[in-house]
Design a protein around this motif. Structure first.
Motif, short mmCIF file in Angstrom:
data_model
loop_
_atom_site.label_atom_id
_atom_site.label_comp_id
_atom_site.label_asym_id
_atom_site.label_seq_id
_atom_site.Cartn_x
_atom_site.Cartn_y
_atom_site.Cartn_z
N SER A 202 0.81 -1.22 0.00
CA SER A 202 0.00 0.00 0.00
C SER A 202 0.84 1.27 0.00
N GLU A 203 2.06 1.18 0.54
CA GLU A 203 2.92 2.38 0.56
C GLU A 203 3.20 2.88 -0.85
N LEU B 8 -2.90 8.47 -4.48
CA LEU B 8 -4.03 8.86 -3.63
C LEU B 8 -3.84 10.24 -2.98
N GLU B 9 -2.72 10.92 -3.29
CA GLU B 9 -2.44 12.21 -2.67
C GLU B 9 -3.59 13.20 -2.87
N ASN C 134 -11.91 7.03 4.42
CA ASN C 134 -12.23 5.69 3.89
C ASN C 134 -11.12 5.25 2.96
N ASP C 135 -9.96 5.05 3.54
CA ASP C 135 -8.77 4.68 2.76
C ASP C 135 -8.97 3.30 2.16
N PHE D 102 -10.63 -2.11 12.18
CA PHE D 102 -10.96 -2.33 13.59
C PHE D 102 -9.79 -1.95 14.50
N ILE D 103 -8.59 -2.42 14.18
CA ILE D 103 -7.46 -2.14 15.07
C ILE D 103 -7.05 -0.67 15.01
N ARG D 104 -7.35 0.01 13.89
CA ARG D 104 -7.08 1.45 13.84
C ARG D 104 -8.08 2.21 14.70
N ARG D 105 -9.35 1.83 14.60
CA ARG D 105 -10.39 2.53 15.36
C ARG D 105 -10.17 2.37 16.86
N THR D 106 -9.65 1.22 17.27
CA THR D 106 -9.41 0.96 18.70
C THR D 106 -7.97 1.24 19.12
N SER D 107 -7.14 1.72 18.16
CA SER D 107 -5.72 2.02 18.41
C SER D 107 -4.91 0.78 18.78
N LEU D 108 -5.44 -0.42 18.53
CA LEU D 108 -4.69 -1.63 18.83
C LEU D 108 -3.50 -1.80 17.89
#
Length: 470
Positions: free
Chosen positions: A336-337, A343-344, A358-359, A368-374
């Motif tokens: 993805s990098e 996508l800039e 909405n990447d 999920f882990i982004r939303r919960t910062s996990l």
């Protein structure tokens, strides 16, 4: 100002406190076993605690500002600083006795000691404050100062000396750097002549210190002044605000025979930074029994969700712009990098940072882990390694830093980056970069261990709610 006398004052109070602590403990022991009861006791066990008590007491008295200036020592502050210091010392002492299972230590000795030492420490400070105020009234400790200069800087210095000096100031007079002096007064003090008259003035008047307060264009005259002060054995000070800068700390060091003046825009207490580091390591190690199994479950979920490695390692900019590899759980599809440039144009963030709500590169588990910062949990290993702290400005990527357009934005690199900071508890991704930077600078300029604790506590509900996460 004129810290020598204040240091002497602090040393005297420190000696009084040591003597008072020893007297209080000895008296408490005597009262317990010689007056109140005739019971047998182990004097060796009791008095072996005395060095530890002294260390704890002096540490807490210093930490809780019981050695503050007598000018700022109000009755309320005096009582509170001594009370909290004594309470913390006794609490620590009881804890150590319990943990080390030291037997035959009388609780009554500890209680009597607590009361006696509190009274004696208060008396010490009352005596010192009384002496200080009497000394000011009598004028016996006034510092006699000769100021070189007659302009705005000299006037400002004179005013600040009168306002801020601990022990009182007597401005002997001023010397004008210009030869065409007119004998007028400056800031209420007499104009005694020009710089050429420095030797004669030092011989004629009682002068403790000479302060050079001239513009940097006239600093060349300092050599003759320094020689005159050297001959008379008089201390010379030079105003160091040669440039219009706001600095947090000014210090002087000597490299062989060369004095180096240091101007630090950010000055943090090294001892408190060491304590911050110890707290970081302690909390991370304490959390590992809970965090490691959770990280194992997240790793399995990532492997089942999409092909690719479990961890995403990216080069970030850390303390003093040193680069380090930051670890996160992978939340995007592999490769993805490489899609960042295409996508800039969808970037929703203002400033150098890149954010899309909405990447399309983010995986289902990644959302999920982004939303919960996990996804940030592996950064605990960065904390253990010392490249990050639990609290500090977020580490930024090389791409984002290259887009900084103002020097002040790089001030955030004067402290270690962290897992959370003020931005995390103030809106996270919903904040514009300008506000993010403002919060980082606020944190840097007002940093304290208490602020770190406050941020850590407030981070928990923010993370649980998923507020502002992208």
């Amino acid at each position: 100002m004129f810290e020598e006398k204040s240091k002497q004052f602090d040393r005297t109070l420190l000696i009084f406190d040591i003597i008072s602590t020893i007297i209080a403990f000895t008296t408490a022991y005597y009262l317990r076993f010689e007056v109140f009861t005739d019971g047998s006791s182990d004097a060796l066990i009791h008095f072996s605690l005395l060095p530890m008590i002294l260390a704890l007491m002096l540490f807490h008295l210093s930490y809780f500002s019981a050695y503050c200036s007598p000018r700022r020592m109000t009755a309320a502050k005096l009582l509170w600083s001594v009370f909290i210091s004594v309470s913390a010392t006794i609490t620590a002492l009881v804890g150590i006795i319990f943990i080390m299972k030291i037997e035959y230590v009388s609780r009554l000795v500890v209680i009597i000691f607590m009361g006696l030492v509190f009274v004696l420490l208060i008396v010490n400070r009352l005596v010192i404050v009384a002496y200080f105020r009497g000394s000011l009234k009598r004028g016996e400790n006034y510092q006699k100062v000769l100021i070189i200069g007659t302009g705005p800087r000299a006037a400002q210095l004179s005013r600040l000396l009168q306002e801020k000096s601990e022990w009182g100031i007597d401005i002997v007079g001023y010397l004008d750097p210009r030869p065409d002096w007119d004998g007028a007064e400056v800031q209420g003090g007499p104009l005694l002549g020009t710089i050429e008259d420095i030797s004669a003035v030092l011989k004629r008047f009682v002068v403790d210190e000479v302060i050079l307060a001239v513009p940097r264009t006239l600093i060349g005259d300092a050599e003759s002044i320094a020689h005159a002060c050297e001959e008379e054995g008089i201390k010379l000070r030079i105003m160091a605000d040669l440039y219009d800068l706001e600095v947090a700390r000014v210090s002087l060091m000597k490299l062989d025979n060369i004095p180096l003046l240091t101007l630090e825009p950010v000055a943090l207490d090294e001892y408190k930074l060491a304590l911050k580091r110890l707290i970081d390591v302690f909390l991370v190690v304490l959390s590992l029994p809970v965090v490691l199994p959770l990280m194992g479950c997240i790793a399995l979920a990532i492997k089942f969700d999409s092909p690719g490695p479990v961890f995403f390692i990216q080069e970030r900019i850390g303390l003093k712009k040193r680069r380090f590899n930051m670890i996160k759980f992978r939340s995007m599809y592999e490769g993805s990098e490489g899609r960042l440039k295409e996508l800039e144009h969808l970037n929703e963030a203002k400033g150098p940072i890149f954010k899309i709500s909405n990447d399309p590169r983010v995986t289902p588990v990644g959302r999920f882990i982004r939303r919960t910062s996990l996804d940030e949990l592996p950064q605990l290993f960065n904390v253990l390694a010392g490249s990050m702290s639990l609290v500090g400005p977020r580490p930024m990527s090389v791409r984002d830093v290259d887009l900084f357009d103002r020097g002040i934005q790089r001030k955030r690199f004067s402290v270690k980056p962290g897992l959370t900071c003020l931005w995390q508890i103030s809106g996270r991704s919903e904040l514009p970069f300008s506000k993010w930077l403002e919060l980082d600078l606020y944190y840097i300029e007002r940093w304290s261990l208490f602020l770190d604790l406050k941020i850590l506590i407030k981070t928990i509900p923010v993370v649980l709610r998923g507020s502002g996460a992208m």
